[in-house]
Design an enzyme around this catalytic site. Structure first.
Site, PDB file in Angstrom:
ATOM      1  N   ARG A   1       1.133  -1.078   0.207  1.00  0.00           N
ATOM      2  CA  ARG A   1       0.362   0.363   0.175  1.00  0.00           C
ATOM      3  C   ARG A   1       0.813   1.034  -0.081  1.00  0.00           C
ATOM      4  NH1 ARG A   1      -3.063   4.271   2.963  1.00  0.00           N
ATOM      5  NH2 ARG A   1      -4.888   4.017   2.195  1.00  0.00           N
ATOM      6  N   CYS A   2       2.187   1.534   0.682  1.00  0.00           N
ATOM      7  CA  CYS A   2       2.925   2.260   0.977  1.00  0.00           C
ATOM      8  C   CYS A   2       3.422   2.880  -0.037  1.00  0.00           C
ATOM      9  CB  CYS A   2       3.862   2.127   1.426  1.00  0.00           C
ATOM     10  SG  CYS A   2       3.186   1.974   4.025  1.00  0.00           S
ATOM     11  N   MET A   3       3.615   1.610  -1.475  1.00  0.00           N
ATOM     12  CA  MET A   3       4.341   2.081  -2.409  1.00  0.00           C
ATOM     13  C   MET A   3       3.765   1.805  -3.868  1.00  0.00           C
ATOM     14  SD  MET A   3       7.447  -1.167  -2.152  1.00  0.00           S
ATOM     15  CE  MET A   3       6.376  -2.826  -2.835  1.00  0.00           C
TER      16      MET A   3
END
Length: 411
Positions: free
Chosen positions: A395-397
């Site tokens: 999700r962060c990426m």
């Protein structure tokens, strides 16, 4: 191409923005990684290979993958965009007029691809012509960098976040990440992909000092039905949320903003490191931080450009009401207390939902992935032995640009 719109966390993902790391990771060293917000140096070749695997998995799922470096290169073909970015990142006040002016002139003549590499990977003193160095009035620099690398561009979720029919271009909390916002401002302002689309700029697109009003996309969950769930973390402040919420209400893009308070430490730097939305009635949580009965606060518009803060309610109660479900399922991080802490640190809760009940996560989080599977959540795994050391998961990426709402619709 369809209009940019993100209507939920779990609707069919259509288009996503990633950043393939390279030069910025090559410039991480044991002496600078901490100030650049990495815990360690990475094996660059392996990190790039893992990121390529992630991008290919998304393409195999018929998701359109855009790469930040390529968008930035294409943006820099526009002379106005190039001039603005050089003025923003190599200003007289950053470098001193004697150096900044000739340096901008030199950079302005570079090929767009090379300039894009410097704007994301940093520029060293050794890379500029020696004649320019004579323009420098100050003594020999303590750092090898004129501008530092931006390895955290890898985490495209944070720098901008699309919420319903608009985007927040976020003022970042840490100096190591603040220049990332300039690159996104330029892309959204001048790249043809965005120039031809009608969307709302909620927050962060103005050239001003935002002071304590910081906001990062990892704290923002677009849970649908006109609601946005936001974590007050070490990176996202109440001041930043106040501005975003007011803008969402003013543009009639949200009816409720739900706030949860997070501990202010690195292990849960954003809400999505301890909680993500997996299916209509299902969330992953790290129970040491997120509890179903923990208090949350709901903001609504007051009809006069202001906000109403309602008395605290249990998180589970608010989620059930917003999502119109009778019971929320919470899947906790897997394993005993030691395994759960390790897997949360390795982003077991930070999965990217591609469509209801199908997520992408790191294969190393065995215990949590087993719990997802038993709960009927399909986990498509990627390797993250190197990428995960940057403290960010799938999700962060990823920054979704197009995603259906909870009912599978778009405006």
């Amino acid at each position: 191409m369809e209009r940019h719109y993100v209507g939920s966390e779990i609707g069919q993902l259509k288009t996503v923005l990633l950043h393939r790391p390279r030069l910025s990771l090559e410039r991480l060293t044991p002496s600078n990684c901490q100030e650049l917000l990495f815990d360690d140096v990475l094996c660059v070749e392996r990190a790039v290979e893992e990121h390529n695997q992630f991008a290919q998995l998304l393409r195999d799922q018929n998701i359109n993958v855009l790469l930040l470096g390529e968008l930035l290169t294409e943006t820099l073909h526009d002379p106005q965009a190039r001039e603005w970015l050089l003025s923003a990142q190599f200003s007289d006040y950053r470098l001193g007029p004697a150096l900044a002016h000739p340096l901008r002139e030199w950079l302005a003549e570079l090929p767009a691809e090379q300039l894009s590499r410097y704007l994301t990977g940093g520029l060293t003193w050794q890379e500029v012509p020696e004649a320019l160095l004579k323009q420098r009035i100050a003594a020999s620099p303590h750092s090898p960098f004129i501008t530092r690398p931006l390895p955290n561009h890898l985490f495209t979720r944070d720098t901008s976040c699309w919420i319903y029919q608009g985007v927040s271009i976020n003022p970042m909390a840490k100096p190591a990440r603040q220049r990332e916002t300039d690159n996104l401002r330029a892309i959204y302002r001048w790249h043809p992909l965005f120039q031809s689309n009608d969307y709302i700029n909620y927050y962060g697109n103005e050239e001003r000092y935002y002071d304590h009003a910081t906001l990062e996309g990892g704290d923002v969950l677009v849970i649908g039905n006109g609601a946005v769930l936001i974590g007050l973390s070490e990176r996202t402040t109440a001041q930043g949320v106040e501005f975003l919420a007011a803008s969402l209400f003013r543009h009639q893009q949200a009816t409720r903003v739900i706030l949860v308070e997070l501990p202010k430490h690195r292990s849960c730097m954003h809400l999505d490191t301890v909680m993500t939305h997996l299916d209509h009635d299902t969330f992953s949580i790290y129970p040491e931080v997120i509890q179903p009965d923990m208090p949350c606060w709901v903001l609504t518009p007051d009809g006069k450009s202001g906000l109403i803060q309602h008395p605290p309610q249990p998180l589970v109660t608010v989620l059930e009401k917003v999502l119109a479900v009778t019971e929320i399922r919470f899947i906790t991080t897997g394993g005993d207390i030691f395994e759960a802490e390790r897997e949360q640190w390795n982003d077991a809760n930070n999965v990217l939902t591609l469509r209801p009940g199908v997520v992408v996560g790191y294969d190393r989080n065995l215990r949590t992935n087993e719990k997802y599977d038993k709960a009927g959540i399909t986990v498509l795994t990627i390797r993250g032995d190197e990428l995960g050391r940057g403290r960010g998961g799938a999700r962060c990426m990823s920054c979704p640009l197009e995603r259906d709402d909870l009912e599978g619709n778009r405006p």
